[in-house]
Design a protein around this motif. Structure first.
Motif, PDB file in Angstrom:
ATOM      1  N   TYR A 186       0.825  -1.214   0.000  1.00  0.00           N
ATOM      2  CA  TYR A 186       0.000   0.000   0.000  1.00  0.00           C
ATOM      3  C   TYR A 186       0.858   1.261   0.000  1.00  0.00           C
ATOM      4  O   TYR A 186       0.473   2.277  -0.591  1.00  0.00           O
ATOM      5  CB  TYR A 186      -0.923   0.007   1.215  1.00  0.00           C
ATOM      6  CG  TYR A 186      -2.123  -0.894   1.069  1.00  0.00           C
ATOM      7  CD1 TYR A 186      -3.070  -0.674   0.075  1.00  0.00           C
ATOM      8  CD2 TYR A 186      -2.321  -1.974   1.927  1.00  0.00           C
ATOM      9  CE1 TYR A 186      -4.165  -1.495  -0.061  1.00  0.00           C
ATOM     10  CE2 TYR A 186      -3.419  -2.802   1.800  1.00  0.00           C
ATOM     11  CZ  TYR A 186      -4.340  -2.560   0.802  1.00  0.00           C
ATOM     12  OH  TYR A 186      -5.428  -3.381   0.667  1.00  0.00           O
ATOM     13  N   ASP A 187       2.008   1.207   0.645  1.00  0.00           N
ATOM     14  CA  ASP A 187       2.873   2.388   0.694  1.00  0.00           C
ATOM     15  C   ASP A 187       3.428   2.732  -0.686  1.00  0.00           C
ATOM     16  O   ASP A 187       3.632   3.912  -0.995  1.00  0.00           O
ATOM     17  CB  ASP A 187       4.017   2.140   1.679  1.00  0.00           C
ATOM     18  CG  ASP A 187       4.956   3.322   1.776  1.00  0.00           C
ATOM     19  OD1 ASP A 187       4.511   4.409   2.207  1.00  0.00           O
ATOM     20  OD2 ASP A 187       6.137   3.185   1.405  1.00  0.00           O
ATOM     21  N   GLU A 188       3.663   1.728  -1.522  1.00  0.00           N
ATOM     22  CA  GLU A 188       4.275   1.963  -2.829  1.00  0.00           C
ATOM     23  C   GLU A 188       3.261   2.278  -3.921  1.00  0.00           C
ATOM     24  O   GLU A 188       3.646   2.596  -5.038  1.00  0.00           O
ATOM     25  CB  GLU A 188       5.114   0.749  -3.237  1.00  0.00           C
ATOM     26  CG  GLU A 188       6.343   0.538  -2.353  1.00  0.00           C
ATOM     27  CD  GLU A 188       7.169  -0.639  -2.795  1.00  0.00           C
ATOM     28  OE1 GLU A 188       6.670  -1.423  -3.643  1.00  0.00           O
ATOM     29  OE2 GLU A 188       8.305  -0.795  -2.298  1.00  0.00           O
ATOM     30  N   ILE A 189       1.980   2.164  -3.634  1.00  0.00           N
ATOM     31  CA  ILE A 189       0.953   2.494  -4.614  1.00  0.00           C
ATOM     32  C   ILE A 189       0.612   3.971  -4.504  1.00  0.00           C
ATOM     33  O   ILE A 189       0.245   4.456  -3.430  1.00  0.00           O
ATOM     34  CB  ILE A 189      -0.315   1.645  -4.409  1.00  0.00           C
ATOM     35  CG1 ILE A 189      -0.005   0.165  -4.612  1.00  0.00           C
ATOM     36  CG2 ILE A 189      -1.412   2.079  -5.372  1.00  0.00           C
ATOM     37  CD1 ILE A 189      -1.194  -0.741  -4.384  1.00  0.00           C
ATOM     38  N   GLU A 190       0.737   4.682  -5.600  1.00  0.00           N
ATOM     39  CA  GLU A 190       0.411   6.102  -5.629  1.00  0.00           C
ATOM     40  C   GLU A 190      -1.033   6.298  -6.107  1.00  0.00           C
ATOM     41  O   GLU A 190      -1.463   5.679  -7.079  1.00  0.00           O
ATOM     42  CB  GLU A 190       1.368   6.854  -6.559  1.00  0.00           C
ATOM     43  CG  GLU A 190       2.753   7.073  -5.966  1.00  0.00           C
ATOM     44  CD  GLU A 190       2.758   8.089  -4.835  1.00  0.00           C
ATOM     45  OE1 GLU A 190       1.785   8.858  -4.738  1.00  0.00           O
ATOM     46  OE2 GLU A 190       3.703   8.092  -4.044  1.00  0.00           O
ATOM     47  N   ALA A 191      -1.752   7.150  -5.402  1.00  0.00           N
ATOM     48  CA  ALA A 191      -3.104   7.543  -5.813  1.00  0.00           C
ATOM     49  C   ALA A 191      -3.111   9.058  -5.966  1.00  0.00           C
ATOM     50  O   ALA A 191      -3.465   9.785  -5.043  1.00  0.00           O
ATOM     51  CB  ALA A 191      -4.138   7.095  -4.793  1.00  0.00           C
ATOM     52  N   PRO A 192      -2.700   9.567  -7.144  1.00  0.00           N
ATOM     53  CA  PRO A 192      -2.507  11.016  -7.307  1.00  0.00           C
ATOM     54  C   PRO A 192      -3.766  11.845  -7.115  1.00  0.00           C
ATOM     55  O   PRO A 192      -3.703  12.972  -6.637  1.00  0.00           O
ATOM     56  CB  PRO A 192      -1.976  11.143  -8.749  1.00  0.00           C
ATOM     57  CG  PRO A 192      -1.514   9.782  -9.129  1.00  0.00           C
ATOM     58  CD  PRO A 192      -2.374   8.833  -8.370  1.00  0.00           C
TER      59      PRO A 192
END
Length: 494
Positions: free
Chosen positions: A399-405
Motif C-alpha cells: 500500500y505504501d508503494e501504490i500512488e493515488a494522485p
C-alpha cells in the motif's frame, strides 16, 4: 459621408457567435465530470471517442513511479498491438495457438466460423486503439490477433472459474511461474482486448453470455473464493475492455461508470456543510490523511467487516454513543493485487474518461489505515483483509508503494470529517479509553472490580478509624441483625 442619428433612435449591433457548438460541448463535458465526481449516474453522456489509452507518463515519473514501471508491462503474455512481437514474450504466442484450438472445441464451431464472427466487429475493435498503433496490421492480421488473444483470455478465465484440470496446460507451456503472472497480465491497461471481441466469443461459448464465469473469476480475485457476491457482472454494460468491467465490479457499481457511495439526500446535506466551510477549495486540508487502524481503535473507532455490498458502499463510518464503527468490505490481497490496483488507478487517470475515482479513493483510505503490521493484523482478525503475501509487513509495503494522485474529494473528505469529529469529542474518546484499557478482556474487568472492592474497603477502614462508631452502636447493630434473621412475614388473612 457623415450620418447623424437622433438620441431616440435604437442602435442594435449583432455579433455572430461562430462557436456556439463548441461552447455547448465544453459545458456538457464539464457538467459530466462534475456529476461523476459528485457521485450521480449520468444518463446522457457526451459522445467522445473513448480509446485504450496508454499509461499516463506522469505516473511513471518520480521515485515510486520508476519502481512501479514494471507493473504496467506484461511479464508473460502480450495482448493487443501495444506490446506485440516482444521477443521475451514469444513463448506465449505458441501457447495461444493451443488455447485457440481448445476454445474452438468447447464452442463446437469451426475455425472459419470463429474467424468470421470476430471479423464482424474488427472495425469497431480497431477504433478502440490509439490512432496509428494498428497501422502495420491489415484487417486479416489484426483479426487473427484479436481471435488468438481473445480466446487465450477467455480460456484462462473459464479454467479458473470452473476449476478445470486443463488449467495445467499453462504450466506445461508457460511454467508454474509464468502461470502465476497470467492473471496479472490480462488486467494491465496497455494489455487489453476490446470487449466487443470478448463479447462475441462469450456468446458463442455460453448461453448466458459468460455472466457466470466472469462472476466467479472476479469473486476469486476479490475474495479468494469463487462465489460470494450475487450481483451480476454485465447488466447490459458496454465496457471498453475487461479492466473497466472488473473495476465496476470491484467498487460495486451497477453501471460501468460514475456512481458514488452515498445517497442523494445524505449527499445534499453533507455537501452543503462542506461547501460553506473554509476548506472547501483547500486541496491540502481536504486531502489530508487520518489515523491508522490501531490509532482509531485507541480513540474508540473499531473496524468491522460488512458483507452486504448491495448499497454500493465500500467504506461507511458510523459514530455511536460511546464508540465508532468503520465498515469495510472484505478484500483478498495476492501477489497480483499491486499490479491490478496500479492499472485500475492508471485507467482512472486517463483523459477523456469521466469517473468518480472510486478505486483511487479506496486505495488512499487503505494507505491511511495501514501504516504498521499491527494495522494489518487488526484487519485480518476482523476478516476484512485476506492476504497471501506471507508477512503482514509486505501488505504495508504494498500500500505504501501504490500512488493515488487524485481522489474523489467529496467522498474522501466526508469520511475524514466524520472520523475527525468523532475523535475530537472528549466524552466519546474518554469512554473509549475506559473501555479499551479496563474492559478489553474479562481478566481486566475482574481486576478492575477487585481493585474497586479493595479501594472501597480501604476507604471504609480509614473512615471508621478516623470516626469510630459509639460504644452502644455495636449492640444496636447486633439487635438489628437478629431481627432480620428471625423476621417472618405475616400470613395474609383467610
Amino acid at each position: 459621408m457623415e450620418t447623424e442619428m437622433s438620441e431616440s433612435e435604437d442602435v442594435r449591433i449583432e455579433i455572430q457567435d461562430n462557436q456556439p457548438a463548441t461552447n455547448n460541448v465544453n459545458h456538457n463535458v464539464v457538467r459530466e465530470w462534475v456529476v461523476c465526481i459528485q457521485g450521480n449516474e449520468t444518463t446522457q453522456r457526451f459522445e467522445r471517442k473513448r480509446q485504450m489509452e496508454k499509461v499516463p507518463p506522469l505516473l511513471l515519473k518520480g521515485e515510486k513511479g520508476g519502481r512501479n514501471r514494471r507493473y504496467y508491462e506484461p511479464s508473460v503474455v502480450s495482448l493487443g498491438p501495444y506490446h506485440h512481437k516482444r521477443e521475451d514474450l514469444i513463448a506465449a504466442e505458441k501457447y495461444k495457438l493451443i488455447t485457440l484450438e481448445e476454445y474452438r472445441l468447447r464452442c463446437k464451431k469451426t475455425m472459419d466460423s470463429l474467424y468470421n464472427k470476430v471479423f464482424e466487429v474488427v472495425y469497431d475493435a480497431r477504433k478502440c486503439y490509439i490512432d496509428g498503433s494498428t497501422d502495420e496490421y491489415n484487417d486479416e492480421k489484426f483479426n487473427r490477433m484479436m481471435l488468438r488473444d481473445g480466446c487465450f483470455v477467455l480460456f484462462f478465465i473459464e479454467c479458473i472459474a470452473s476449476q478445470d484440470n486443463m488449467l495445467m496446460l499453462n504450466n506445461e507451456y508457460l511454467g508454474a511461474l509464468g502461470f502465476a503472472h497470467v492473471a496479472r497480465d490480462i488486467f494491465l491497461l496497455e494489455n487489453q482486448i476490446p470487449f466487443v471481441v470478448l463479447k462475441v466469443l462469450l456468446d458463442l461459448r455460453f448461453l448466458d453470455g459468460g455472466e457466470e464465469i466472469l462472476k466467479k473469476f472476479f469473486n476469486y480475485l476479490n475474495y479468494g473464493e469463487m462465489s460470494t457476491k450475487e450481483e451480476n457482472v454485465l447488466n447490459n454494460k458496454q465496457p471498453l475492455h475487461l479492466l473497466e468491467l472488473y473495476r465496476s465490479y470491484f467498487i460495486s457499481l451497477p453501471c460501468s461508470l460514475g456512481l458514488a457511495s452515498i445517497n442523494a439526500r445524505t449527499r445534499q446535506t453533507c455537501w452543503k456543510k462542506v461547501d460553506n466551510a473554509d476548506e472547501d477549495w483547500n486541496y491540502v486540508k481536504r486531502n489530508r490523511s487520518f489515523a491508522s487502524v490501531t490509532e482509531l481503535k485507541a480513540k474508540g473507532i473499531f473496524v468491522k467487516c460488512t458483507y452486504d455490498e448491495s448499497s454500493n458502499e465500500d467504506i461507511k463510518f458510523h459514530s455511536r454513543c460511546c464508540y465508532g464503527e468503520l465498515e469495510l468490505v472484505r478484500r483478498a490481497v495476492s501477489s497480483n493485487s499491486k499490479a491490478i490496483y496500479l492499472n485500475m488507478i492508471a485507467y482512472e487517470m486517463c483523459p477523456h474518461n469521466p469517473n468518480d475515482f472510486r478505486v483511487s479513493t479506496y486505495i488512499r483510505v487503505m494507505k491511511s489505515l495501514v501504516i504498521h503490521h499491527d494495522d494489518v493484523k487488526e484487519l485480518r482478525n476482523n476478516n476484512i483483509l485476506l492476504h497471501s503475501l506471507g508477512r503482514d509487513e509486505e501488505v504495508v509495503k504494498m500500500y505504501d508503494e501504490i500512488e493515488a494522485p487524485a481522489v474523489n474529494l467529496y467522498m474522501f473528505n466526508q469520511l475524514r470529517q466524520g472520523i475527525e469529529k468523532h475523535c475530537n469529542n472528549r466524552y466519546k474518546t474518554w469512554a473509549a479509553e475506559l473501555i479499551n484499557v479496563y474492559f478489553s478482556s474479562p481478566w481486566k474487568t475482574v481486576a478492575l472490580l477487585v481493585a474497586t472492592a479493595i479501594l472501597f474497603t480501604s476507604f471504609l477502614q480509614t473512615y471508621f478509624a478516623i470516626r469510630p462508631l459509639p460504644d452502644d452502636s455495636s449492640g444496636d447493630i447486633a439487635k438489628l441483625l437478629r431481627r432480620c434473621i428471625h423476621f417472618k412475614p405475616h400470613s395474609p388473612p383467610a
